[in-house]
Write a protein that holds these residues in place. Structure first.
Motif, PDB file in Angstrom:
ATOM      1  N   LEU A 256      24.421  67.578  -6.863  1.00  0.00           N
ATOM      2  CA  LEU A 256      22.958  67.282  -7.364  1.00  0.00           C
ATOM      3  C   LEU A 256      22.156  66.441  -6.629  1.00  0.00           C
ATOM      4  O   LEU A 256      22.481  65.119  -6.913  1.00  0.00           O
ATOM      5  CB  LEU A 256      23.040  67.022  -8.784  1.00  0.00           C
ATOM      6  CG  LEU A 256      21.978  67.060  -9.916  1.00  0.00           C
ATOM      7  CD1 LEU A 256      21.512  68.710  -9.833  1.00  0.00           C
ATOM      8  CD2 LEU A 256      22.414  66.725 -11.252  1.00  0.00           C
TER       9      LEU A 256
ATOM     10  N   THR B  32      16.448  68.114  -6.602  1.00  0.00           N
ATOM     11  CA  THR B  32      16.958  69.211  -7.542  1.00  0.00           C
ATOM     12  C   THR B  32      16.953  68.402  -9.173  1.00  0.00           C
ATOM     13  O   THR B  32      16.500  68.900  -9.963  1.00  0.00           O
ATOM     14  CB  THR B  32      18.428  69.562  -7.613  1.00  0.00           C
ATOM     15  OG1 THR B  32      18.518  70.260  -6.152  1.00  0.00           O
ATOM     16  CG2 THR B  32      18.878  70.605  -8.569  1.00  0.00           C
TER      17      THR B  32
ATOM     18  N   LYS C 219      13.144  68.650 -10.033  1.00  0.00           N
ATOM     19  CA  LYS C 219      13.087  70.032 -10.625  1.00  0.00           C
ATOM     20  C   LYS C 219      13.495  70.220 -12.117  1.00  0.00           C
ATOM     21  O   LYS C 219      12.838  70.545 -12.865  1.00  0.00           O
ATOM     22  CB  LYS C 219      13.450  70.938  -9.679  1.00  0.00           C
ATOM     23  CG  LYS C 219      12.871  70.946  -8.311  1.00  0.00           C
ATOM     24  CD  LYS C 219      13.320  72.042  -7.574  1.00  0.00           C
ATOM     25  CE  LYS C 219      12.745  72.008  -5.942  1.00  0.00           C
ATOM     26  NZ  LYS C 219      13.378  73.050  -5.168  1.00  0.00           N
ATOM     27  N   LEU C 220      14.603  69.581 -12.197  1.00  0.00           N
ATOM     28  CA  LEU C 220      15.249  69.849 -13.372  1.00  0.00           C
ATOM     29  C   LEU C 220      14.714  68.933 -14.811  1.00  0.00           C
ATOM     30  O   LEU C 220      14.404  69.469 -15.661  1.00  0.00           O
ATOM     31  CB  LEU C 220      16.995  69.329 -13.341  1.00  0.00           C
ATOM     32  CG  LEU C 220      17.872  70.097 -12.936  1.00  0.00           C
ATOM     33  CD1 LEU C 220      19.108  69.550 -12.752  1.00  0.00           C
ATOM     34  CD2 LEU C 220      17.941  71.495 -13.489  1.00  0.00           C
TER      35      LEU C 220
ATOM     36  N   CYS D 107      17.743  78.448 -15.670  1.00  0.00           N
ATOM     37  CA  CYS D 107      16.711  77.883 -15.041  1.00  0.00           C
ATOM     38  C   CYS D 107      16.827  77.891 -13.468  1.00  0.00           C
ATOM     39  O   CYS D 107      15.962  77.744 -12.621  1.00  0.00           O
ATOM     40  CB  CYS D 107      16.675  76.155 -14.929  1.00  0.00           C
ATOM     41  SG  CYS D 107      18.063  75.335 -14.171  1.00  0.00           S
TER      42      CYS D 107
ATOM     43  N   MET E 125      18.646  76.973 -10.896  1.00  0.00           N
ATOM     44  CA  MET E 125      18.410  75.736  -9.818  1.00  0.00           C
ATOM     45  C   MET E 125      20.075  75.332  -9.416  1.00  0.00           C
ATOM     46  O   MET E 125      19.960  74.619  -8.464  1.00  0.00           O
ATOM     47  CB  MET E 125      17.818  74.549 -10.553  1.00  0.00           C
ATOM     48  CG  MET E 125      16.224  74.898 -10.728  1.00  0.00           C
ATOM     49  SD  MET E 125      15.423  73.191 -11.441  1.00  0.00           S
ATOM     50  CE  MET E 125      14.205  74.168 -12.306  1.00  0.00           C
ATOM     51  N   LEU E 126      20.966  75.935 -10.097  1.00  0.00           N
ATOM     52  CA  LEU E 126      22.192  75.000  -9.929  1.00  0.00           C
ATOM     53  C   LEU E 126      23.265  76.294  -9.944  1.00  0.00           C
ATOM     54  O   LEU E 126      23.280  77.119 -10.422  1.00  0.00           O
ATOM     55  CB  LEU E 126      22.522  74.266 -11.347  1.00  0.00           C
ATOM     56  CG  LEU E 126      21.758  73.224 -11.648  1.00  0.00           C
ATOM     57  CD1 LEU E 126      22.160  72.405 -13.000  1.00  0.00           C
ATOM     58  CD2 LEU E 126      21.875  72.058 -10.537  1.00  0.00           C
ATOM     59  N   HIS E 127      24.380  75.720  -9.048  1.00  0.00           N
ATOM     60  CA  HIS E 127      25.568  76.655  -8.960  1.00  0.00           C
ATOM     61  C   HIS E 127      26.308  76.382 -10.066  1.00  0.00           C
ATOM     62  O   HIS E 127      26.494  75.351 -10.780  1.00  0.00           O
ATOM     63  CB  HIS E 127      26.068  76.162  -7.454  1.00  0.00           C
ATOM     64  CG  HIS E 127      25.448  76.703  -6.467  1.00  0.00           C
ATOM     65  ND1 HIS E 127      25.113  77.857  -5.852  1.00  0.00           N
ATOM     66  CD2 HIS E 127      24.867  75.757  -5.414  1.00  0.00           C
ATOM     67  CE1 HIS E 127      24.225  77.867  -5.066  1.00  0.00           C
ATOM     68  NE2 HIS E 127      24.083  76.647  -4.881  1.00  0.00           N
TER      69      HIS E 127
ATOM     70  N   THR F 227      28.312  72.993  -9.876  1.00  0.00           N
ATOM     71  CA  THR F 227      27.402  71.771 -10.084  1.00  0.00           C
ATOM     72  C   THR F 227      27.292  71.484 -11.588  1.00  0.00           C
ATOM     73  O   THR F 227      27.417  70.497 -12.125  1.00  0.00           O
ATOM     74  CB  THR F 227      26.128  71.832  -9.600  1.00  0.00           C
ATOM     75  OG1 THR F 227      26.374  72.039  -7.915  1.00  0.00           O
ATOM     76  CG2 THR F 227      25.353  70.525  -9.899  1.00  0.00           C
TER      77      THR F 227
END
Length: 374
Positions: A17, A21, A24-25, A46, A48-50, A53
């Motif tokens: 992270l 990112t 953005k979160l 959202c 944005m994340l794997h 993560t």
């Protein structure tokens, strides 16, 4: 330590992270607390994340490391400021991509003081070291905080100049605050912590990897009203900081050097591109429009050495010397005096603080002398 701090640290310590990112979160969820409170489904939604993560956000290892950082900060008298903390430095908050968290060892209050960054080559010449130290000493003597990166060379000279004036100085590190880098600056590290502040955006234990230093440079320029470049090669990292300063709307100043010195090529290029040439600390103070405060007894003004009446030989030697070192043979050839007389006069000039001897039988003029009226 507040729960808000715990939430911020949890985010920056989560593997995978990054700062971009996280921003953005924050835009999506609203706050660190809301990000950490979000369900896995919400975090997946959202986009944005794997998965890995997302799992790391809530695992015990991240929570334990967060608490360890907070505990270590308390033990080492380190203040941790988050981006939304009222004590977070105003100028730094305004830059592009400000650090989300900064670790501060020393006095956090001086971060808001008006400051000037003084930066330059690690492998600086004697001239560069002298100019960096004397400029910083004068600027600190007028109440400005000196900001630099605690690297060898110009950075270290700038910090020492501020300390010599009993002024304030801030060092921005490219590693965790529990690591002294370079090791040669261990003593300087302690002095800055006692009379200024050490700052890093990196958690404890972060090593001084090379890629971290360009990112560190945006903080150096971001905290300053202006950046003074003292010696820089044409493609040096110092010029990256100068460019960051311009991007951040800061003033950029260049100290001129010899036209045949590669160490000054970057400064001359900056001057060609519009940087302000610096001949004295007053040039810098006038440009940033700061009123010079009345000199305080605790911060003595910098004064040139006062010389007693000089002999003809001593005056001739002094006229020949400048801030670039000269060896004894050059002095003999230029003045025509015998070696024993030159050695005698150089010794007297050195005792009066007008000349310094360097390795290799070289001598350098330290400052513009003032003749005594007595």
């Amino acid at each position: 330590m507040s729960g808000n701090l715990h939430n911020w640290l949890n985010l920056i310590l989560t593997p995978g992270l990054g700062a971009a990112t996280i921003r953005k979160l924050l835009s999506y969820f609203g706050s660190p607390q809301q990000i950490l409170a979000a369900s896995k489904a919400d975090l997946l939604r959202c986009k944005m994340l794997h998965d890995e993560t997302i799992d790391s956000l809530h695992n015990k290892r991240t929570a334990m490391e967060t608490q360890r950082q907070i505990d270590q900060a308390a033990r080492q008298a380190v203040t941790i400021l988050t981006w939304d903390d009222p004590a977070y430095p105003t100028l730094l908050r305004e830059i592009h991509n400000p650090p989300l968290v900064i670790f501060v060892k020393g006095d956090p209050a001086i971060i808001e003081n008006p400051g000037i960054a003084v930066i330059g080559a690690r492998a600086a010449s004697t001239y560069g070291l002298q100019i960096a130290q004397s400029l910083s000493q004068e600027l600190a003597g007028q109440g400005l905080t000196i900001i630099s990166g605690m690297a060898l060379g110009v950075d270290s000279a700038a910090h020492r100049g501020a300390l010599n004036a009993n002024g304030k100085t801030i060092a921005i590190l490219g590693c965790g605050l529990d690591i002294t880098y370079p090791k040669q600056n261990r003593g300087l590290y302690g002095q800055i912590a006692a009379h200024g502040a050490l700052i890093s955006e990196y958690p404890f234990g972060t090593p001084p990897d090379g890629f971290r230093f360009p990112a560190r440079n945006r903080i150096i320029s971001g905290l300053a009203l202006g950046v003074v470049v003292v010696e820089a090669a044409r493609h040096s990292g110092t010029l990256i900081t100068a460019q960051l300063a311009l991007d951040q709307g800061r003033e950029v100043f260049a100290v001129p050097g010899r036209i045949d010195s590669v160490k000054s090529e970057g400064c001359h290029r900056l001057a060609q591109e519009g940087a302000k040439l610096v001949h004295s600390a007053k040039d810098i103070i006038d440009e940033i429009k700061l009123s010079i405060r009345e000199q305080s007894p605790s911060i003595p003004p910098v004064q040139a050495p006062v010389l007693e009446d000089l002999s003809r030989e001593a005056q001739s030697i002094l006229d020949f010397l400048d801030v670039y070192p000269k060896n004894i043979e050059e002095i003999i050839m230029a003045t025509g005096f015998p070696a024993n007389k030159i050695n005698e006069e150089l010794f007297m000039l050195e005792m009066q603080g007008a000349v310094v001897s360097l390795p290799g039988k070289q001598y350098q003029r330290l400052a513009e002398p003032c003749k005594s009226s007595v």
